[in-house]
Design a protein around this motif. Sequence first.
Motif, mmCIF file in Angstrom:
data_model
loop_
_atom_site.group_PDB
_atom_site.id
_atom_site.type_symbol
_atom_site.label_atom_id
_atom_site.label_comp_id
_atom_site.label_asym_id
_atom_site.label_seq_id
_atom_site.Cartn_x
_atom_site.Cartn_y
_atom_site.Cartn_z
ATOM 1 N N LYS A 222 -32.527 130.554 -39.274
ATOM 2 C CA LYS A 222 -33.191 129.507 -38.474
ATOM 3 C C LYS A 222 -34.588 129.352 -39.034
ATOM 4 O O LYS A 222 -35.234 130.347 -39.372
ATOM 5 C CB LYS A 222 -33.321 129.964 -37.031
ATOM 6 N N LYS A 223 -35.081 128.127 -39.114
ATOM 7 C CA LYS A 223 -36.460 127.900 -39.581
ATOM 8 C C LYS A 223 -37.233 127.121 -38.526
ATOM 9 O O LYS A 223 -36.695 126.868 -37.439
ATOM 10 C CB LYS A 223 -36.455 127.188 -40.929
ATOM 11 N N GLU A 224 -38.488 126.737 -38.849
ATOM 12 C CA GLU A 224 -39.341 126.114 -37.824
ATOM 13 C C GLU A 224 -38.677 124.867 -37.239
ATOM 14 O O GLU A 224 -38.840 124.579 -36.071
ATOM 15 C CB GLU A 224 -40.733 125.772 -38.411
ATOM 16 N N TYR A 225 -37.917 124.119 -38.075
ATOM 17 C CA TYR A 225 -37.300 122.893 -37.556
ATOM 18 C C TYR A 225 -35.844 122.774 -37.964
ATOM 19 O O TYR A 225 -35.447 121.820 -38.610
ATOM 20 C CB TYR A 225 -38.079 121.643 -37.994
ATOM 21 N N GLY A 226 -35.024 123.764 -37.616
ATOM 22 C CA GLY A 226 -33.587 123.629 -37.852
ATOM 23 C C GLY A 226 -32.925 124.911 -38.307
ATOM 24 O O GLY A 226 -33.544 125.979 -38.332
ATOM 25 N N GLU A 227 -31.626 124.789 -38.625
ATOM 26 C CA GLU A 227 -30.842 125.945 -39.087
ATOM 27 C C GLU A 227 -30.206 125.605 -40.423
ATOM 28 O O GLU A 227 -29.950 124.440 -40.710
ATOM 29 C CB GLU A 227 -29.722 126.243 -38.083
ATOM 30 N N ASP A 228 -29.926 126.616 -41.243
ATOM 31 C CA ASP A 228 -29.370 126.354 -42.566
ATOM 32 C C ASP A 228 -28.684 127.602 -43.125
ATOM 33 O O ASP A 228 -28.718 128.661 -42.493
ATOM 34 C CB ASP A 228 -30.490 125.898 -43.522
ATOM 35 N N PHE A 229 -28.130 127.440 -44.332
ATOM 36 C CA PHE A 229 -27.531 128.575 -45.060
ATOM 37 C C PHE A 229 -28.144 128.617 -46.449
ATOM 38 O O PHE A 229 -28.308 127.580 -47.088
ATOM 39 C CB PHE A 229 -26.015 128.385 -45.211
ATOM 40 N N PHE A 230 -28.435 129.814 -46.913
ATOM 41 C CA PHE A 230 -28.918 130.018 -48.281
ATOM 42 C C PHE A 230 -27.836 130.728 -49.082
ATOM 43 O O PHE A 230 -27.090 131.566 -48.534
ATOM 44 C CB PHE A 230 -30.151 130.926 -48.286
ATOM 45 N N GLN A 231 -27.799 130.442 -50.389
ATOM 46 C CA GLN A 231 -26.862 131.148 -51.273
ATOM 47 C C GLN A 231 -27.548 131.568 -52.567
ATOM 48 O O GLN A 231 -28.529 130.949 -52.997
ATOM 49 C CB GLN A 231 -25.670 130.240 -51.615
ATOM 50 N N ILE A 232 -26.975 132.616 -53.174
ATOM 51 C CA ILE A 232 -27.439 133.082 -54.487
ATOM 52 C C ILE A 232 -26.194 133.416 -55.313
ATOM 53 O O ILE A 232 -25.165 133.844 -54.752
ATOM 54 C CB ILE A 232 -28.366 134.322 -54.327
ATOM 55 N N GLN A 233 -26.261 133.220 -56.622
ATOM 56 C CA GLN A 233 -25.121 133.595 -57.470
ATOM 57 C C GLN A 233 -25.038 135.124 -57.554
ATOM 58 O O GLN A 233 -26.060 135.797 -57.689
ATOM 59 C CB GLN A 233 -25.274 132.982 -58.867
ATOM 60 N N LYS A 234 -23.802 135.630 -57.464
ATOM 61 C CA LYS A 234 -23.625 137.090 -57.356
ATOM 62 C C LYS A 234 -24.145 137.852 -58.565
ATOM 63 O O LYS A 234 -24.535 139.009 -58.450
ATOM 64 C CB LYS A 234 -22.138 137.414 -57.148
ATOM 65 N N ASP A 235 -24.124 137.208 -59.752
ATOM 66 C CA ASP A 235 -24.571 137.933 -60.949
ATOM 67 C C ASP A 235 -26.039 137.640 -61.299
ATOM 68 O O ASP A 235 -26.509 137.936 -62.393
ATOM 69 C CB ASP A 235 -23.675 137.587 -62.144
ATOM 70 N N ALA A 236 -26.782 137.074 -60.339
ATOM 71 C CA ALA A 236 -28.155 136.632 -60.659
ATOM 72 C C ALA A 236 -29.141 137.789 -60.783
ATOM 73 O O ALA A 236 -30.165 137.672 -61.450
ATOM 74 C CB ALA A 236 -28.640 135.657 -59.582
ATOM 75 N N ILE A 237 -28.846 138.900 -60.103
ATOM 76 C CA ILE A 237 -29.771 140.053 -60.110
ATOM 77 C C ILE A 237 -28.952 141.302 -60.426
ATOM 78 O O ILE A 237 -27.859 141.479 -59.887
ATOM 79 C CB ILE A 237 -30.394 140.247 -58.712
ATOM 80 N N ARG A 238 -29.526 142.165 -61.282
ATOM 81 C CA ARG A 238 -28.873 143.462 -61.541
ATOM 82 C C ARG A 238 -29.411 144.495 -60.562
ATOM 83 O O ARG A 238 -30.588 144.436 -60.182
ATOM 84 C CB ARG A 238 -29.125 143.920 -62.976
ATOM 85 N N ALA A 239 -28.545 145.448 -60.179
ATOM 86 C CA ALA A 239 -28.962 146.473 -59.216
ATOM 87 C C ALA A 239 -30.234 147.153 -59.712
ATOM 88 O O ALA A 239 -30.340 147.489 -60.894
ATOM 89 C CB ALA A 239 -27.849 147.482 -59.015
ATOM 90 N N GLY A 240 -31.194 147.332 -58.839
ATOM 91 C CA GLY A 240 -32.433 148.048 -59.180
ATOM 92 C C GLY A 240 -33.520 147.176 -59.750
ATOM 93 O O GLY A 240 -34.670 147.624 -59.886
#
Length: 247
Positions: A164-182
């Motif tokens: 939820k943000k100041e004026y509404g609701e939404d969904f965020f996504q990220i690609q699964k391989d975008a970050i390596r562990a650590g």
Amino acid sequence: MPATSLPDSLHGQRDSSSSQAVNTTPASTSSHPPADTPDPTTSTNASQRRLSSTATAGTTELSNLKIKLRGALRQFPDFPTPGILFEDILPIFADVDLHSSLLRALELLVDEKYSGAGKPDVVIGLEARGFLFGPSLALKLGASFVPVRKQGKLPGPTETASYKKEYGEDFFQIQKDAIRAGQRVLIVDDIIATGGSAAAAGSLVKQLGGNLVGYIFMLELDFLKGRDKLDAPVSTLLTGQEEKKPA
Ligand SMILES: O=P(O)(O)OC[C@H]1O[C@H](OP(=O)(O)OP(=O)(O)O)[C@H](O)[C@@H]1O
Ligand SMILES: Nc1ncnc2[nH]cnc12
């Protein structure tokens, strides 16, 4: 007077007089090393003074940049919904000098908070306004850039978080391989209001095993207490919201 209590304007003078003192020191006493042996106490103090005067110069530059950037923000009452005083950051990007000042200010802020081993490996920008400066900041820091996007925009396997943000609701996504562990991750966005968007992005970083080192925002609407939702250090260039009088 101890060297550290010198005014900044005298640091250079004190540096040169301390090296003279080493040259004229008698061969060796219990409190002075021989003239050809650097006194570790003296050289440490000199380099500490140099570091502290560089830090002071950075702090002064950052304060001046903040005043300039604050003056460039425009406000629109009742946008996008009644009761919201919308802060428009776009004039900063429309002007080459302001745009470059913004990047310099962000670089100084990151230096102040995450120097040395603390430097991020990845900068994450939040759709859409976090894309305006996230990639340029990442380049300056020698970090990679990864976008967090609104639902349905990223191809391939993704992780999702609702918010939820100041004026509404939404969904965020990220690609699964975008970050390596650590990997050390810094999240950037233009504004933190209720903190919902930033908290959702932080949870995506953690779902991928990233090490969230902090958040950076251009502006914090601090009365909404958004930072209370975040569990990593938060740094902001500008804080607070005061309605500007029409010119
Ligand atoms: O702290 P919060 O209450 O979550 O609000 C802050 C968020 O709201 C705005 O984005 P918006 O979703 O309006 O999208 P935009 O950047 O695409 O305009 C802003 O750019 C932040 O991402
Ligand atoms: N007041 C505001 N102005 C601009 N962007 C925002 N995002 C959330 N609140 C905002």
